[in-house]
Design an enzyme around this catalytic site. Sequence first.
Site: not given
Length: 471
Positions: A279, A245
């Site tokens: 993010c 990720e």
Amino acid sequence: MREYLQFYIDGRWVDPAHPRTAEVVNPATEAVSGTISLGSAADVELAVAAARRAFASWSLTTREQRLDLLRAIQAEYARRQPELGEAITEEMGAPASLANGFHVGLGAGHLQTAIEILKDYRFEEQRGATMIAREPIGVCALITPWNWPMNQTCVKIFPALATGCTMILKPPQLAPYSAQILAEILDAAGVPAGVFNMIQGAGSVIGTALSTHPDVDMVSFTGSEPVGVQISRDAAQTVKRVGLELGGKSPFIVLDDDDLTANVTGATAGMMGNSGQTCSAGSRLLVPAARIDEATAAAAAAADAVSVGDPTGNVAMGPVVSMAQYDIIQDYIGRGLDGGAELVAGGLGRPEGLDRGWFVKPTVFVTTNDTIIAREEIFGPVLVIIGYDDIDHAIEIANDTEFGLAGYVNGRDTELCRAVAKRMRTGWISINGGFDFHAPFGGYKRSGNGREWGEFGFDEYVEIKSMLGYG
Ligand code: NAD
């Protein structure tokens, strides 16, 4: 002053094999807030051996046994939520309301979701004359970043536990406190020895030892792209599964309707949350070019309205995590100015009246999609506004990026929002603020591979076995 000098290995708190410590700095004050131990490869050996031993029995536990354990963890987690929130504010600077709210809440949400999914997760499924089993993959290394510490650890630990895996957690060196409390929670809840282990330390030491270890079956990593690439290389030697990720530069498309000002205001405030260190932040705000002045005024007003300061007080935004992060963000703001982007809020330096602590001004630029500040992940409270001519143009800009983690589309025309969402090349898209713990989360392109959250998060931790001849 906090002192966390022991690691959690094989169900016990143990001293590091080779004592070495590091100070942890409070980003709001620049003062040392505590000390942690830094582990070595020798600690990793002990933890991996413990996890391997425990896998033999934990992988055979029943659904009910694992549910009982997750519920025990839930009770303990609830009891210690205030301590977790306080630790998060101290380690990475999130304002108390955010740390105690969304930060700690995300961890609790992933735990609750794991319980809900485990109740019905199909570990075995017969298709014709074949039985398909989903079996725990084995010993997992969980390597996590500092920006949403409870979210990132809980989204890995609970699916791994629920599917019957054993694990070694390597928390971020910048934000080690909340992970230490989480390990205490798991210990108090009665996680069997060796099922969960935790070693603090440097990524280059602990992370590398885990990624290259022959007895680790999988690495689940959340963090930056260069480290994700390095882990993939390291893990390739032993053909491990690697879940990544990584970062993003996510587009937020605001449609041309009567809600434009409200949507731009919300998008800007959202971008500044967690000091822009998210993010999936909507860091490229795409607005109709014909109404860019209106959108810019709304974004500037929203950025100027963000209260910045001591995160233990009542503010919307605290500092960024470290001096290094502060310097990177300042450099990007400087490059935005040098590159001719129009600054409409914030800018270089600390907000007025804040002389200590890594505080950044909520900053907004108007620019085009080919500038550095529109292409690279800044990981700070810096929003870029880009005008689009029509919907096709908006989608073209949205997809013109190396990343593909998240996307946002806000507007009154639900059908149009859905049509836009379908054409965006990203793994997770929120329409008009939609949020769901069961929705898979992960990236297209260079934002990573694999999916966490919900049932798809369970799938990350299982091997698929076919047993033929079940006719
Ligand atoms: P980072 O990559 O520097 O560190 C992440 C973790 O990896 C830390 O625990 C670190 O110690 C460890 N690490 C460092 N070098 C390693 C190595 N060689 N081998 C193994 N492990 C190593 O990232 P960060 O600065 O902590 O976090 C910020 C980055 O994370 C941003 O790029 C952000 O976009 C990304 N991020 C992504 C998601 C997502 O879900 N996609 C979520 C949060 C953060």
